[in-house]
Every structure is written in C-alpha cells, then in structure tokens.
Design an enzyme around this catalytic site. Structure first.
Site, short mmCIF file in Angstrom:
data_model
loop_
_atom_site.label_atom_id
_atom_site.label_comp_id
_atom_site.label_asym_id
_atom_site.label_seq_id
_atom_site.Cartn_x
_atom_site.Cartn_y
_atom_site.Cartn_z
N ASN A 1 -10.09 0.08 -0.22
CA ASN A 1 -8.65 0.13 -0.15
C ASN A 1 -8.18 -0.65 -1.39
O ASN A 1 -8.41 -1.77 -1.79
CB ASN A 1 -8.40 -0.86 0.92
CG ASN A 1 -6.80 -0.82 1.17
OD1 ASN A 1 -6.13 -0.54 0.53
ND2 ASN A 1 -6.36 -1.35 2.38
N HIS B 1 -3.49 7.14 2.09
CA HIS B 1 -3.86 5.87 1.69
C HIS B 1 -5.17 5.59 2.24
O HIS B 1 -5.30 5.88 3.38
CB HIS B 1 -2.72 4.67 2.34
CG HIS B 1 -3.31 3.40 1.95
ND1 HIS B 1 -3.74 2.88 0.51
CD2 HIS B 1 -3.19 2.06 2.83
CE1 HIS B 1 -4.06 1.66 0.75
NE2 HIS B 1 -3.86 1.27 2.08
N CYS C 1 0.68 -1.26 0.14
CA CYS C 1 0.03 -0.08 0.08
C CYS C 1 0.80 1.21 0.33
O CYS C 1 0.46 2.17 -0.09
CB CYS C 1 -0.81 0.03 1.14
SG CYS C 1 -1.79 -1.36 1.23
#
Ligand code: UT7
Length: 328
Positions: A285, A255, A111
C-alpha cells in the site's frame, strides 16, 4: 471541455523487501501477510526521497505527453509524507523539473489523495484557469511507520505516480465526451482517528514538551469495514453521474490496500476480478501513490484501449474516499 490524461509515469525505490525478509526482522510470516492482504513485497526508500521519486514519475509523464516542463501551468501533489513541512512537495517538484511557469501546491487526503488532486486540477482546467496540469501521488511511508508494530509496518511501501492532464475544446460533433467524465468525493472526519499519525506536539517557550514522535496507528478492522462498505457506493455514484452503468466499465483501478478489500468490492459490484488489476503483490500500500502507479502499470501493459472506460477509486485516512470515471 474535455480534460484528458495524456501522460503517466511512476517510480519506486530500488530496494525490494519481501515478506520473508521482514520475517527475519520481526514476528511475522509470508503466510500471514499474503493470506490477509495479498502483499508479497514492498519497495522501501534508502536514498530515495518523496521529491526525487515524484520528479522521476513526473518526468516520464511529461515525456509521454510530449511536453516540456516549462509548458506546465499547474502542479498539484498529493502526499502525507513530503520531505519537508516547507516548502511543499509540489514546489520541490517544480524546482526539480524546472517547471518555472507552473503554480504548485499540495493537497492532503491520504490514500484518496490522487483522486482529490485530480479533481482539483480537473476543476481548474474546466474553469479555464489553465490548459494543462501535472498531478502527483508520492509517498515515503516507511519513515512514518512504527517498525515495532507488525500490524501496520508490513502493509506499506514507498513510491510515486504522476499524470499530465490536458484540457481540450469539446468537438460538438463528438459522439461521446472523453477524459474525466465524473468524480464523486467524500470525507468523514468524525471517524478519522481509526487511521492516524500525529504531527509534532506544541513546542514553544511556554510549553514543556518531550512527547516522542508519532507513527502510523490503525484500527485495521474498522478501516476494512469502512472500505468494503463505502468504495462500492462511491463507484456506483460516480458511474451514475457519468451516465453509465457499472457493467460498461472496462477496468476498476482501486487503491491497493488489501486484495481481500478489492475482492469484496468486485463482489458487491457484481463484476469479475479480471476487471480489477492489482499491483499490491509487488508494492504493498503506497497511499496516494497507489492509484497513479497502478494506472501507469496497467497502461504500459496495453490494458487500456482508446475509448475504454475506467474507474479510479481511493479510500483511506481522514476518512476520505473518492472515485472518478474516465473515457480513455
Ligand atoms: O490505505 C489505508 C487503508 N488501510 C486498509 O485498508 C487496512 C484495512 N485492514 C486490513 O487490511 C486488515 O484489517 C489487516 C490486514 C490490517 C489486519 O487483518 P485482520 O484479519 O483484521 O487481522 P487482525 O488485526 O484482527 O489480527 C489478527 C491476528 C492478531 O493476533 P491475535 O490477537 O489474534 O493473537 C494480530 O496480533 O494477527 C496478528 N498479527 C500478525 N501476525 C503476524 C497482526 N499483524 C501481524 C503480522 N504478522 N504482521
């Protein structure tokens, strides 16, 4: 030397799956997902691929930069879910775009991947290796989810984001530098097993192996604690390295893992939530793709003004984390 973002683009699959859609497939609810994470839907690939979405996002970024694919000199792609082990995603995108003069390779930092790929390209540009670069964060996470594990599969989605970087000689009369001002990255492999997806097991004529394929598993609470503690610190470090104060930052693009994490980061930095735009409500996500898709969305909504100061920040598996400060 200034290294600036001169084009962005993004792409997501057509299929949008709401929390209610998932509650018809598994024991979950819109109420649980929304209250714990802020996520309302995610886009999942049906015919789309990591390469296809990355190339679409890259094409838009190139168009905005006013460049042809042949002018590209470097492609750095961040992904944990390429379509193939070989060739890498960056080479596949190079082929799809016809960017035949570029050098292309992948970085793997989950990520935080977009931050790591941007920093890699920034170093290449500032060292004079090349004058432009395409950076990509692209994922088809749905293929590595365990769709019987409601604690992970409801959180993630698929998509891609891209940006074109260009190196420009610094004008000595310029009051303030523009583009990427600073980056701070970090990793802690010792805590890596809290968020994992194992590769294929050893399989050769000397090993008998019938291990099933591995899917993503996560200790959510450990990752949550790590994020809330580490992200404010790395943002503060990057802002200080840029010679700025946190109050002077206009936008923080984090993020998109969990709205509660973003709220906790905002609180620790003593900054209002209006400075933290989100799109996790729509996309969930998307690991390495989250930050560049958000950047593209925010820019397209006219939220980034010339001279505006923005922070990009990522965190996730590895463990990895990073933040960059840019003046637009
Ligand atoms: O990009 C990577 C970064 N990843 C992250 O940032 C993730 C960080 N962690 C989180 O966002 C949160 O920890 C989660 C959203 C993943 C989980 O929230 P939580 O408040 O930590 O929930 P929990 O794991 O403690 O689970 C609470 C309860 C459990 O039930 P019991 O044991 O209390 O009866 C779970 O079984 O919620 C249950 N549960 C669910 N219920 C309905 C877990 N998943 C679901 C679900 N629907 N999808």
């Amino acid at each position: 030397m200034n290294v600036r973002i001169v084009g962005t683009g993004s792409a997501v699959p057509k299929l949008r799956v709401t929390n209610d859609d998932l509650s018809r497939l598994m024991d979950t609810s819109d109420e649980w997902i929304k209250s714990r994470t802020g996520i309302e839907s995610r886009h999942l690939a049906v015919e789309e691929t990591t390469t296809g979405m990355a190339a679409e996002a890259a094409g838009k970024a190139l168009q905005e930069a006013g460049m042809t694919a042949e002018e590209l000199e470097l492609i750095v792609a961040a992904t944990a879910t390429p379509d193939r082990f070989l060739p890498n995603l960056a080479c596949e995108v190079q082929s799809a775009l016809g960017a035949k003069n570029a050098v292309a390779f992948d970085v793997s930092a989950a990520c935080s991947g977009f931050l790591f790929s941007m920093n890699t390209a920034d170093m290449y540009l500032k060292n004079g290796f090349c004058k432009n670069a395409l950076i990509i964060g692209a994922e088809t996470l749905s293929k590595i989810m365990d769709w019987n594990d409601r604690s992970t599969c409801v959180l993630f989605g698929d998509g891609a984001g891209a940006a074109v970087l260009r190196a420009e000689e610094t004008d000595s009369t310029e009051a303030q530098p523009e583009g990427i001002l600073s980056t701070v990255l970090g990793t802690d492999g010792a805590r890596g097993m809290v968020l994992r997806c194992d590769n294929r097991p050893v399989n050769n004529p000397y090993v008998q192996n019938d291990t099933a394929l591995s899917y993503v598993s996560m200790n959510g609470q450990e990752v949550y604690k790590f994020a809330v503690k580490t992200v404010p610190k790395v943002i503060e470090a990057a802002v200080e390295k840029a010679g700025l104060a946190v109050d002077k930052i206009d936008l923080f693009l984090l993020h998109q893992a969990n709205y509660r994490i973003i709220e906790a980061v905002a609180k620790r930095l003593h900054q209002p939530m209006e400075k933290f735009p989100t799109n996790l409500q729509e996309y969930g996500n998307i690991s390495a793709a989250s930050v560049p898709i958000l950047l593209d969305n925010v820019k397209n909504h006219g939220m980034i003004k010339k001279g505006g100061k923005i922070v990009l920040a990522g965190f996730g598996a590895g463990l990895t984390w990073g933040a960059s400060v840019l003046r637009w």
